[in-house]
Design an enzyme around this catalytic site. Structure first.
Site, short mmCIF file in Angstrom:
data_model
loop_
_atom_site.label_atom_id
_atom_site.label_comp_id
_atom_site.label_asym_id
_atom_site.label_seq_id
_atom_site.Cartn_x
_atom_site.Cartn_y
_atom_site.Cartn_z
N CYS A 163 2.50 39.95 -1.67
CA CYS A 163 1.51 38.89 -1.81
C CYS A 163 2.22 37.62 -2.29
O CYS A 163 3.09 37.71 -3.15
CB CYS A 163 0.47 39.34 -2.82
SG CYS A 163 -0.91 38.21 -3.00
N PRO A 164 1.94 36.48 -1.75
CA PRO A 164 0.87 36.13 -0.82
C PRO A 164 1.31 36.06 0.64
O PRO A 164 0.58 35.56 1.48
CB PRO A 164 0.45 34.74 -1.31
CG PRO A 164 1.77 34.11 -1.68
CD PRO A 164 2.58 35.26 -2.29
#
Length: 75
Positions: A14-15
């Site tokens: 993430c992201p």
């Protein structure tokens, strides 16, 4: 399920799965389907929320051997 484009986001944290999904879906026409493969557990929730906020539709999602697969129709 048939998709118009495949995005392999496996191994990304993430992201990055969301960042790459946004870039890939921007390259599609409305109504086309993007298939996304990710290994980040957070992608399941992140992609669902992102799709709702951006007007796209998750047609299906499943997990196979640690890989989360999503089919997203561009709105």
């Amino acid at each position: 399920m048939i998709s118009d484009k495949l995005l392999d986001a496996t191994g990304l944290a993430c992201p990055m799965p969301i960042v790459k999904t946004k870039k890939s879906i921007d390259e599609l026409s409305s109504g086309q389907v993007l298939e996304v493969h990710a290994t980040d557990k957070g992608a399941q929730n992140d992609l669902t929320v992102w799709a709702k906020k951006t007007g796209h539709e998750i047609l299906d999602s499943k997990e196979e051997e640690g890989v989360y697969k999503f089919w997203i129709r561009k709105g």
